[in-house]
Design an enzyme around this catalytic site. Structure first.
Site, short mmCIF file in Angstrom:
data_model
loop_
_atom_site.label_atom_id
_atom_site.label_comp_id
_atom_site.label_asym_id
_atom_site.label_seq_id
_atom_site.Cartn_x
_atom_site.Cartn_y
_atom_site.Cartn_z
N GLU A 1 0.56 17.96 -0.48
CA GLU A 1 0.25 17.35 0.82
C GLU A 1 0.80 18.18 1.99
O GLU A 1 1.18 17.63 3.03
CB GLU A 1 0.77 15.91 0.86
CG GLU A 1 0.14 15.03 -0.23
CD GLU A 1 0.69 13.61 -0.27
OE1 GLU A 1 1.45 13.24 0.64
OE2 GLU A 1 0.36 12.89 -1.24
N GLU B 1 -3.83 12.77 -6.45
CA GLU B 1 -3.20 11.49 -6.12
C GLU B 1 -4.18 10.65 -5.33
O GLU B 1 -4.89 11.16 -4.45
CB GLU B 1 -1.94 11.67 -5.25
CG GLU B 1 -0.68 12.02 -5.98
CD GLU B 1 0.52 12.01 -5.04
OE1 GLU B 1 0.67 11.05 -4.24
OE2 GLU B 1 1.32 12.97 -5.10
#
Length: 396
Positions: free
Chosen positions: A213, A318
């Site tokens: 991320e 995710e």
């Protein structure tokens, strides 16, 4: 009766016999990475993996996940067998299994638990660390596979990964004030992965997903906290240190930005094809609702296309809806929208986050309203759970 052999013929026969014995030894020998030459020859084509010396089982995971794209999507969850709603550390238990009869096919873990414990003085044989290791090995021995992220503590302040104060990435690069601390953390990881062995001595393959991320800025390695060049240098240093200096040969490396406006942003800090095995993507927003078009689906489709061109694995690394407030989320919002796109449906696997407590969970538990929709998700011919025997570690 055959004619007696001449001295020359006897010498030739002995030479041929010796060559056959030598060939047999070569075919069956085990290399430094624990891979046999005979096993390596079973791959029908050279594999473009980051680590050319990866173990046979690690390469087999890459081969099988690549070949599964378009045929099946393996389902996973973070910390699935470590704890769930109302329980912790119970043998052969997961909330996923409690509602579906099967564990997930993929298990997510966090190497930060291991690094932080060791750097704070707990020994490798600490009971909590031993238990964690055994859960990972158990998943492998049942036929599932393991992936590790790393929520790294801030190396400058000592606080957690959400602390973005201090210039951390620059500090842990070679020449930086905290480089030795970072190398020390990598040494803990080295010790763990190099000793992550099944009962038969096989090194357990792992998909390692560091610096995830990074396109956001909520972690100290995020976009606003380092330059593109620093991020790429850190990624490449980490891979080379583990693979080349420390001889860790049971890792595949996953790159997983968060939501991005386009693929230019996705690849803006890409460390290069020679440093990445999995093109991943984390998305906790785009699947909240059913929309046409869906941005998350479009991104997955683009990632699948890039994975095809670059010889990589594509995955939704995710995702999830906290507390699963839409009971049909798994089958309708997630799988339904992915399946509807002929390219996005070719991802190899997807993973939802953990079940920590009643205010923070991403998979159903017994009695939750999302169970019927989850069972439909499980029953779909595209999804794979552990009981479906994904056969990841051998090549036919």
């Amino acid at each position: 009766m055959s004619k007696p052999r001449t001295g020359y013929q006897l010498q030739v026969s002995l030479l041929l016999a010796a060559l056959l014995v030598l060939a047999g030894c070569v075919a069956g020998r085990t290399g430094a990475a624990g891979t046999s030459v005979r096993a390596e020859q079973r791959f029908p084509y050279p594999l473009k993996v980051v680590d050319k010396r990866a173990t046979y089982q690690t390469k087999a995971v890459f081969y099988n996940l690549r070949n599964s794209m378009g045929k099946r999507i393996l389902f996973g969850q973070q910390d699935a067998t470590q704890y769930g709603i109302g329980w912790r550390d119970e043998p052969d238990r997961s909330d996923v299994k409690s509602v579906s009869g099967s564990h997930p096919a993929l298990y997510g873990w966090d190497v930060a638990e291991l690094v932080n414990a060791r750097r704070r003085g707990r020994p490798a044989n600490d009971s909590v660390l031993v238990r964690h290791r055994q859960l990972v090995i158990d998943a492998y021995e049942r036929g599932g596979f393991n992936t590790f992220c790393w929520h790294m503590d801030n190396f400058v302040t000592g606080r957690n990964f959400y602390d973005t104060t201090g210039v951390v990435v620059k500090a842990i690069l070679p020449g930086g004030a905290q480089h030795a601390a970072y190398v020390s953390a990598l040494d803990v990881i080295t010790d763990y992965f190099n000793n992550l062995r099944a009962a038969d001595g096989t090194l357990v393959p792992v998909i390692f997903r560091p610096f995830h991320e990074h396109t956001g800025s909520w972690f100290w390695w995020g976009k606003r906290h380092c330059t593109r060049e620093e991020f790429v240098q850190l990624w490449q240093f980490t891979v080379r240190y583990l693979r080349d200096k420390k001889q860790v040969h049971n890792l595949l490396f996953a790159y997983s930005p968060d939501r991005v406006p386009d693929m230019a942003e996705y690849f803006e800090r890409y460390p290069g094809d020679e440093y990445v095995d999995v093109l991943g993507f984390d998305d906790y927003s785009d699947f909240d609702k059913i929309t046409t078009p869906n941005k998350g689906v479009a991104t997955l489709a683009a990632i699948v296309g890039e994975a095809g061109r670059r010889g990589k694995i594509a995955a939704l690394t995710e995702a999830g809806l906290e507390k699963i407030t839409a009971p049909a989320w798994f089958n309708d919002n997630l799988l339904g929208q992915i399946k509807a796109d002929p390219q996005a449906r070719q991802i190899a696997y997807l993973m939802v986050w953990r079940n920590a407590h009643l205010g923070h969970f991403y998979a159903p538990y017994p009695g939750h309203a999302s169970v019927p929709g989850f069972l439909e998700f499980q029953a779909d011919s595209l999804t794979v759970f552990e009981q479906d025997h994904p056969r990841l570690y051998t090549v036919p």
